[in-house]
Design an enzyme around this catalytic site. Structure first.
Site, PDB file in Angstrom:
ATOM      1  N   ALA A  14       9.244   4.525   0.890  1.00  0.00           N
ATOM      2  CA  ALA A  14       7.950   4.146   0.641  1.00  0.00           C
ATOM      3  C   ALA A  14       7.852   2.561   0.173  1.00  0.00           C
ATOM      4  CB  ALA A  14       7.587   5.176  -0.590  1.00  0.00           C
ATOM      5  N   ARG A  20      -2.450  -2.567   5.518  1.00  0.00           N
ATOM      6  CA  ARG A  20      -3.654  -2.132   6.318  1.00  0.00           C
ATOM      7  C   ARG A  20      -4.412  -1.256   5.345  1.00  0.00           C
ATOM      8  NH1 ARG A  20      -1.473   0.724  11.571  1.00  0.00           N
ATOM      9  NH2 ARG A  20       0.519   0.661  10.438  1.00  0.00           N
ATOM     10  N   THR A  86      13.652   0.662   8.765  1.00  0.00           N
ATOM     11  CA  THR A  86      13.781   2.154   8.137  1.00  0.00           C
ATOM     12  C   THR A  86      15.300   2.318   7.867  1.00  0.00           C
ATOM     13  OG1 THR A  86      13.353   2.598  10.628  1.00  0.00           O
ATOM     14  CG2 THR A  86      11.787   3.026   8.749  1.00  0.00           C
ATOM     15  N   ASN A 236      -1.722   5.024   7.061  1.00  0.00           N
ATOM     16  CA  ASN A 236      -1.841   3.441   7.029  1.00  0.00           C
ATOM     17  C   ASN A 236      -2.999   2.735   6.837  1.00  0.00           C
ATOM     18  OD1 ASN A 236       1.055   3.577   8.365  1.00  0.00           O
ATOM     19  ND2 ASN A 236       0.081   4.321  10.075  1.00  0.00           N
ATOM     20  N   TYR A 379     -20.703  12.391 -31.306  1.00  0.00           N
ATOM     21  CA  TYR A 379     -20.076  11.059 -31.309  1.00  0.00           C
ATOM     22  C   TYR A 379     -20.970  10.218 -32.430  1.00  0.00           C
ATOM     23  CZ  TYR A 379     -17.682   6.600 -29.817  1.00  0.00           C
ATOM     24  OH  TYR A 379     -17.352   5.444 -29.771  1.00  0.00           O
ATOM     25  N   ALA A 415     -37.077  25.538 -32.785  1.00  0.00           N
ATOM     26  CA  ALA A 415     -37.178  24.387 -31.875  1.00  0.00           C
ATOM     27  C   ALA A 415     -37.645  23.247 -32.394  1.00  0.00           C
ATOM     28  CB  ALA A 415     -38.105  24.934 -30.767  1.00  0.00           C
ATOM     29  N   ARG A 432     -38.227  20.006 -38.941  1.00  0.00           N
ATOM     30  CA  ARG A 432     -39.060  18.963 -38.095  1.00  0.00           C
ATOM     31  C   ARG A 432     -40.338  18.748 -39.081  1.00  0.00           C
ATOM     32  NH1 ARG A 432     -39.666  24.333 -34.282  1.00  0.00           N
ATOM     33  NH2 ARG A 432     -41.290  25.176 -35.490  1.00  0.00           N
TER      34      ARG A 432
HETATM   35  C1  UD1 Z   1       8.392   4.871  12.326  1.00  0.00           C
HETATM   36  C2  UD1 Z   1       9.577   5.201  13.379  1.00  0.00           C
HETATM   37  C3  UD1 Z   1       8.726   5.468  14.667  1.00  0.00           C
HETATM   38  C4  UD1 Z   1       8.076   6.921  14.527  1.00  0.00           C
HETATM   39  C5  UD1 Z   1       7.220   6.700  13.227  1.00  0.00           C
HETATM   40  C6  UD1 Z   1       6.263   7.868  12.967  1.00  0.00           C
HETATM   41  C7  UD1 Z   1      11.400   3.631  13.127  1.00  0.00           C
HETATM   42  C8  UD1 Z   1      11.951   2.314  13.343  1.00  0.00           C
HETATM   43  N1  UD1 Z   1      10.426   3.980  13.715  1.00  0.00           N
HETATM   44  O1  UD1 Z   1       7.859   3.963  12.971  1.00  0.00           O
HETATM   45  O2  UD1 Z   1       9.866   5.908  15.834  1.00  0.00           O
HETATM   46  O3  UD1 Z   1       7.393   7.092  15.714  1.00  0.00           O
HETATM   47  O4  UD1 Z   1       7.661   6.209  12.193  1.00  0.00           O
HETATM   48  O5  UD1 Z   1       5.213   7.652  12.151  1.00  0.00           O
HETATM   49  O6  UD1 Z   1      11.715   4.303  12.063  1.00  0.00           O
HETATM   50  N2  UD1 Z   1       9.767   1.661   5.061  1.00  0.00           N
HETATM   51  C9  UD1 Z   1      10.701   1.085   3.990  1.00  0.00           C
HETATM   52  N3  UD1 Z   1      11.381  -0.068   4.231  1.00  0.00           N
HETATM   53  C10 UD1 Z   1      11.114  -0.897   5.399  1.00  0.00           C
HETATM   54  C11 UD1 Z   1      10.536  -0.342   6.361  1.00  0.00           C
HETATM   55  C12 UD1 Z   1       9.707   1.040   6.362  1.00  0.00           C
HETATM   56  O7  UD1 Z   1      10.786   1.913   3.218  1.00  0.00           O
HETATM   57  O8  UD1 Z   1      11.827  -1.776   5.469  1.00  0.00           O
HETATM   58  C13 UD1 Z   1       9.392   2.782   5.017  1.00  0.00           C
HETATM   59  C14 UD1 Z   1       7.614   2.684   4.945  1.00  0.00           C
HETATM   60  O9  UD1 Z   1       6.875   2.605   3.551  1.00  0.00           O
HETATM   61  C15 UD1 Z   1       7.335   4.149   5.641  1.00  0.00           C
HETATM   62  C16 UD1 Z   1       8.263   4.581   6.592  1.00  0.00           C
HETATM   63  O10 UD1 Z   1       9.526   3.702   6.086  1.00  0.00           O
HETATM   64  O11 UD1 Z   1       7.112   4.970   4.610  1.00  0.00           O
HETATM   65  C17 UD1 Z   1       8.157   4.036   7.868  1.00  0.00           C
HETATM   66  O12 UD1 Z   1       7.848   2.911   8.265  1.00  0.00           O
HETATM   67  P1  UD1 Z   1       7.068   2.256   9.169  1.00  0.00           P
HETATM   68  O13 UD1 Z   1       6.809   0.914   9.150  1.00  0.00           O
HETATM   69  O14 UD1 Z   1       5.359   2.896   9.007  1.00  0.00           O
HETATM   70  O15 UD1 Z   1       7.620   2.878  10.568  1.00  0.00           O
HETATM   71  P2  UD1 Z   1       6.790   3.118  11.853  1.00  0.00           P
HETATM   72  O16 UD1 Z   1       6.442   1.569  12.414  1.00  0.00           O
HETATM   73  O17 UD1 Z   1       5.440   3.870  11.585  1.00  0.00           O
HETATM   74 CA    CA Z   2       4.036   4.543   9.949  1.00  0.00          CA
END
Ligand code: UD1
Ligand code: CA
Length: 459
Positions: A14, A20, A86, A236, A379, A415, A432
């Protein structure tokens, strides 16, 4: 042999910026069904009996950890200093997973609709004789949007996941998309994750690259195809948030209908994540049930009613146009009518507040009737005070009850009274101004008025 039930480590990602959403609030703290989105994924992790749950957040989003720990104190918070993708996010939990030999499940914090039985199917793959090192979730989408695409070989082996950004025209035609959820065998996880290199285009470490790396090492990768792809829809934008809310509401409504609740116009009734509602409850159109509400059997909730933090017992009737605020308890067969607000109050069985009243910080006995326009003045501008009203009391219309105040059993209040002192059981109280009647006074008044008008007209 250990089953996944006692050897699961769940990582919830997260740390993404969530730009967005255009919000100063971290994305996963936006509410769905009356609580922050992050709780849904957390709850799923708990339902799967994860041994441990790590939550990866960015340095500026520590509020997410505080919120998550409210319901799950054992949570392991992990800060990802820089958002480098990720795979980088998963590796920021390295200290915990390095020597972990169970299964590592990776979930995203912004996918609240995921169901634990779908994830159970993913985890069950590790019991297969093929012993996969990586299990991914696929979804067949008519419109694959910008999801990563799953490339498979002729014999249905997963070969790679290609991100939309990096995908050629041909790859973009693939409809099998990566849902994002992934499970790794802890025996191989860190070794494989370490081999992921940053993308040339954006310097991000893609978790999805683990598929080709595992294959190159001669390890198995399996895919579970989701039956209901909507479970994996991420939030998103605010529009996504509204869509997820509406899907969640639909689930809860369908559940309530199955459990024997009647809703005349279900799409206008809103539940909260923890609404408890018994069978043979009847809900009229346009009703909002806020968090922490229990509704027992045979209750009727009429239109345009807002209820939160309340317990409504058997056979009670509420609304139309009623507002029940936190701390309200209605004992059996109580009645709350139109334009009545109740807060932090207990109403005894068969007690009625039928019209235009405010009942706050009160304890009311059984079979008491509160007349139209009664107000508990709870109150004084500094403190809140309690009003106690006994059994079988009759409060006349338009009465102000200035708290703290006790009105004994079977008392009778005339009343229009403003009651400022305790009234003993069975007393009659009226407070009253006296009515002054002047015999034939109306005649002389009219005469006087019309003379005046006559003179004015002349003049
Ligand atoms: C990711 C997948 C994609 C998949 C999609 C599904 C990868 C590279 N791609 O893409 O294949 O179809 O999810 O929804 O994994 N996050 C971090 N740290 C970071 C980057 C992201 O914690 O440095 C977290 C984000 O908060 C989010 C999750 O990882 O909860 C996914 O990241 P996001 O950038 O939304 O990945 P997508 O581009 O949607
Ligand atoms: Ca995403």
């Amino acid at each position: 042999m250990v089953t996944f039930n006692n050897s699961l480590f769940t990582i919830i990602l997260a740390a993404g910026k969530g730009t967005r959403m255009r919000s100063s609030l971290p994305k996963v703290l936006h509410p769905i069904g009356g609580r922050s989105m992050i709780h849904y994924v957390l709850e799923t992790a708990v339902e799967l009996q994860s041994e441990q749950v790590a939550l990866v957040v960015s340095d500026s989003q520590k509020a997410v950890v505080v919120e998550a720990q409210r319901t799950f104190p054992k949570l392991l918070p992990v800060v990802q200093e820089e958002q480098l993708g990720t795979a980088h996010a998963v590796l920021s939990t390295r200290a915990f997973i390095e020597n972990y030999k169970g299964i590592i499940l990776i979930l995203f914090g912004d996918t609240p609709l995921i169901r634990h039985h779908t994830l159970s199917k993913v985890l069950n793959c590790f019991q297969n004789p093929s012993k996969p090192a990586v299990v991914i979730v696929g979804m067949e989408l008519e419109d694959p949007k910008t999801y990563g695409r799953i490339v498979t070989s002729e014999n249905n082996q997963v070969k790679a996941i290609i991100e939309h950004k990096e995908a050629s025209e041909n790859i973009r035609k693939i409809k099998l998309c990566n849902a994002g959820v992934m499970a790794l065998d802890g025996a191989h996880a860190v070794k494989l994750l370490e081999k992921i290199v940053p993308q040339e285009s954006n310097q991000e470490y893609y978790l999805t690259d683990i598929v080709t790396i595992a294959r190159a090492e001669g390890l198995k990768v399996e895919v579970v195809v989701a039956q209901d792809s909507s479970e994996f829809e991420g939030v998103n934008t605010r529009k996504d948030l509204a869509e997820s809310e509406s899907k969640m509401q639909e689930r809860w409504r369908n559940n309530a209908l199955e459990q024997g609740v009647t809703m005349i116009s279900p799409e206008t009734v809103h539940f909260s994540y923890d609404t408890k509602i018994a069978s043979d409850v009847m809900i009229h159109p346009f009703v909002n049930l806020g968090p922490n509400t229990i509704i027992e059997q045979d209750v009727t909730i009429r239109s345009f009613t807002d209820i939160e933090g309340s317990h409504i017992k058997k056979g009670s009737v509420v609304g139309p146009f009623a507002r029940l605020r936190p701390g309200t308890v209605l004992e059996e067969n109580a009645k709350i009518g139109n334009f009545v607000e109740v807060k932090n109050s207990l109403l005894g069985a068969n007690t009625k507040v039928n019209h235009l009243s405010y009942i706050g910080d009160a304890v009311i006995g059984q079979k008491t009737n509160i007349g139209a326009g009664t107000i508990t003045c709870n109150y004084d501008g500094f403190n809140k005070w309690q009003t106690e009203i006994g059994d079988g009391v009759s409060i006349g219309a338009n009465t102000s009850l200035v708290a703290p105040l006790k009105i004994g059993d079977e008392a009778y209040i005339g009343a229009g009274s403003t009651i400022t002192k305790d009234i003993a059981p069975q007393s009659l109280a009226v407070a009253r101004a006296q009515v002054k009647e002047i015999e034939k006074g109306a005649v002389s008044l009219r005469k006087k008025k019309s003379t005046l008008t006559y003179e004015k007209d002349l003049g």
